[in-house]
Design an enzyme around this catalytic site. Structure first.
Site, PDB file in Angstrom:
ATOM      1  N   ASP A 235      46.746  74.148  22.300  1.00 46.79           N
ATOM      2  CA  ASP A 235      45.466  73.416  22.402  1.00 46.79           C
ATOM      3  C   ASP A 235      44.397  74.009  21.483  1.00 46.79           C
ATOM      4  O   ASP A 235      43.296  73.465  21.381  1.00 46.79           O
ATOM      5  CB  ASP A 235      44.975  73.341  23.862  1.00 46.79           C
ATOM      6  CG  ASP A 235      44.826  74.698  24.538  1.00 46.79           C
ATOM      7  OD1 ASP A 235      45.642  75.602  24.277  1.00 46.79           O
ATOM      8  OD2 ASP A 235      43.893  74.861  25.361  1.00 46.79           O
ATOM      9  N   HIS A 236      44.737  75.101  20.798  1.00 48.47           N
ATOM     10  CA  HIS A 236      43.781  75.722  19.878  1.00 48.47           C
ATOM     11  C   HIS A 236      44.226  75.647  18.411  1.00 48.47           C
ATOM     12  O   HIS A 236      43.432  75.932  17.524  1.00 48.47           O
ATOM     13  CB  HIS A 236      43.530  77.179  20.285  1.00 48.47           C
ATOM     14  CG  HIS A 236      42.902  77.294  21.641  1.00 48.47           C
ATOM     15  ND1 HIS A 236      41.573  77.610  21.826  1.00 48.47           N
ATOM     16  CD2 HIS A 236      43.414  77.076  22.885  1.00 48.47           C
ATOM     17  CE1 HIS A 236      41.299  77.599  23.124  1.00 48.47           C
ATOM     18  NE2 HIS A 236      42.399  77.280  23.783  1.00 48.47           N
TER      19      HIS A 236
ATOM     20  N   ASP B 127      40.136  82.032  24.951  1.00 49.64           N
ATOM     21  CA  ASP B 127      40.495  81.999  26.368  1.00 49.64           C
ATOM     22  C   ASP B 127      40.607  83.443  26.872  1.00 49.64           C
ATOM     23  O   ASP B 127      41.215  84.288  26.222  1.00 49.64           O
ATOM     24  CB  ASP B 127      41.851  81.313  26.562  1.00 49.64           C
ATOM     25  CG  ASP B 127      41.811  79.839  26.174  1.00 49.64           C
ATOM     26  OD1 ASP B 127      40.772  79.380  25.691  1.00 49.64           O
ATOM     27  OD2 ASP B 127      42.838  79.161  26.360  1.00 49.64           O
TER      28      ASP B 127
ATOM     29  N   HIS C 123      47.853  79.434  21.255  1.00 47.69           N
ATOM     30  CA  HIS C 123      48.208  78.345  22.177  1.00 47.69           C
ATOM     31  C   HIS C 123      47.924  77.003  21.501  1.00 47.69           C
ATOM     32  O   HIS C 123      46.943  76.846  20.772  1.00 47.69           O
ATOM     33  CB  HIS C 123      47.420  78.466  23.493  1.00 47.69           C
ATOM     34  CG  HIS C 123      48.047  79.431  24.468  1.00 47.69           C
ATOM     35  ND1 HIS C 123      47.345  80.053  25.473  1.00 47.69           N
ATOM     36  CD2 HIS C 123      49.331  79.871  24.574  1.00 47.69           C
ATOM     37  CE1 HIS C 123      48.165  80.834  26.169  1.00 47.69           C
ATOM     38  NE2 HIS C 123      49.370  80.750  25.634  1.00 47.69           N
TER      39      HIS C 123
ATOM     40  N   HIS D  20      44.027  87.502  27.576  1.00 51.15           N
ATOM     41  CA  HIS D  20      44.648  86.209  27.846  1.00 51.15           C
ATOM     42  C   HIS D  20      46.152  86.458  27.972  1.00 51.15           C
ATOM     43  O   HIS D  20      46.604  87.598  27.926  1.00 51.15           O
ATOM     44  CB  HIS D  20      44.291  85.252  26.691  1.00 51.15           C
ATOM     45  CG  HIS D  20      44.556  83.814  26.970  1.00 51.15           C
ATOM     46  ND1 HIS D  20      44.311  83.234  28.189  1.00 51.15           N
ATOM     47  CD2 HIS D  20      45.028  82.809  26.164  1.00 51.15           C
ATOM     48  CE1 HIS D  20      44.625  81.948  28.117  1.00 51.15           C
ATOM     49  NE2 HIS D  20      45.076  81.660  26.904  1.00 51.15           N
TER      50      HIS D  20
ATOM     51  N   HIS E 296      43.512  82.187  19.358  1.00 49.92           N
ATOM     52  CA  HIS E 296      44.881  82.507  19.778  1.00 49.92           C
ATOM     53  C   HIS E 296      45.787  81.328  19.472  1.00 49.92           C
ATOM     54  O   HIS E 296      45.318  80.252  19.113  1.00 49.92           O
ATOM     55  CB  HIS E 296      44.927  82.919  21.249  1.00 49.92           C
ATOM     56  CG  HIS E 296      44.563  81.845  22.233  1.00 49.92           C
ATOM     57  ND1 HIS E 296      43.334  81.231  22.259  1.00 49.92           N
ATOM     58  CD2 HIS E 296      45.289  81.271  23.244  1.00 49.92           C
ATOM     59  CE1 HIS E 296      43.305  80.351  23.241  1.00 49.92           C
ATOM     60  NE2 HIS E 296      44.484  80.345  23.843  1.00 49.92           N
TER      61      HIS E 296
HETATM   62 ZN   LIG Z   1      43.025  76.993  25.849  1.00 55.75          ZN
HETATM   63 ZN   LIG Z   2      45.137  79.761  25.863  1.00 53.01          ZN
END
Ligand SMILES: [Zn+2]
Ligand SMILES: [Zn+2]
EC number: 3.1.-.-
Length: 306
Positions: free
Chosen positions: A67-68, A211, A65, A140, A63
């Site tokens: 942090d990914h 997530d 986000h 998510h 996904h």
């Molecule tokens: Zn995450």
């Molecule tokens: Zn996430």
């Protein structure tokens, strides 16, 4: 096959854990690496590992986000600066193309290799004859996918003792026999390879989640896998908070591993609120429900066994 964890933190990096990234080393199947998610700083983690960027064949993004994905543009450019010309395929949710193309364009970056970008939908992604990958829609706060990877079964080895018993001479036809084909010997005998093959070698299977809060799709995605990699953002006591934010807890993920009859559960994506001292407790919560659980840490390597 081996899993190499490059980052195991949720949301923000900590001194012990970088944000999410995972490598599947296909060794034994083929000389290539697949990456799952690429948080900021993943390149730096790679520098401290045995991973070679040039060997990356496919990148799967769960996904969008940060942090990914915030490590992705830099990683793609470094692969180019290293002189790679081998194609790279990138899979991710709607918007991954715009994110990558915009980042490259605005920074006047170009790539020395073909980059193929596929925006994923739930369902079969590809089957290249060796490995099959299916995307599952997770639950998510943004569009998010998990990837189930299945290796095809391989034919068993040729039973040389049986070949000797039947006085079948060695020759260039061995290859055809290994593949289960039928050959005719010089003495006129017709030999079927299938009669001389040992038991087939079962292919490995993995479920690599993005997530997600608990969702019925997860059960299908992880059914009977050899290894399940799943987030445990928060501990059991914070279930409501975790689920509100589209995440799972230790016990929820472990219950999934149990219900899906996975063989091995590797827990990752741990909130930055937890330090090294909290890990035994988080692991114990998982093992209470699913004993064959491991807690990933950065640079941990786990073999994938059938
Ligand atoms: Zn995450
Ligand atoms: Zn996430």
């Amino acid at each position: 096959m081996e899993l190499k964890f490059l980052g195991t933190s949720a949301g923000v990096p900590t001194k012990e854990r970088n944000v999410t990234s995972l490598i599947l080393d296909l060794q034994g199947t083929r000389n290539a690496l697949w990456m799952f998610d690429c948080g900021e700083g993943t390149q730096h983690q790679i520098l401290h590992s045995s991973v070679k960027i040039s060997k990356l064949e496919k990148i799967f993004i769960t996904h969008l986000h940060g942090d990914h994905i915030f490590g992705l543009p830099g990683l793609l450019c470094s692969r180019s600066m290293g002189g790679s010309t081998d194609p790279l395929t990138l899979y991710g949710p709607t918007g991954i193309r715009q994110f990558v193309e915009t980042s490259l364009q605005l920074s006047s970056s170009f790539l020395t290799y073909p980059l193929d970008i596929t925006e994923v939908q739930a369902g079969p992604l590809f089957d290249d004859g060796e490995l099959k990958v299916t995307a599952y829609a997770l639950n998510h706060r943004v569009e998010c996918y998990g990837y189930r990877i299945e290796e095809h079964d391989k034919a068993g080895a040729l039973d040389t003792q049986k070949l000797d018993q039947d006085a079948i001479p060695r020759g260039p036809w061995m290859q055809a026999l290994k593949q289960g084909g039928t050959i005719t010997l010089e003495d006129g005998r017709t030999i079927c390879g299938k009669d001389y093959l040992g038991v087939p070698i079962r292919g490995k299977s993995l479920a690599i989640f993005g997530d997600t809060e608990p969702t019925p799709e997860a059960l299908k995605m992880a059914a009977n896998v050899d290894v399940m990699v799943h987030e445990i953002t928060l501990e059991d006591a914070f279930a409501e908070k975790a689920n509100e934010r589209g995440h799972s807890t230790t016990k929820q993920a472990a219950a999934l591993a149990r219900d899906a009859k996975a063989k091995h559960f590797i827990a990752t994506h741990i909130s930055g609120r937890y330090g090294v001292e909290d890990c035994p407790r988080l692991l114990a919560e998982c093992r209470e429900i699913f004993p064959n659980t491991d807690l990933a840490k950065d640079f941990a390597v786990f073999p994938v066994r059938t």
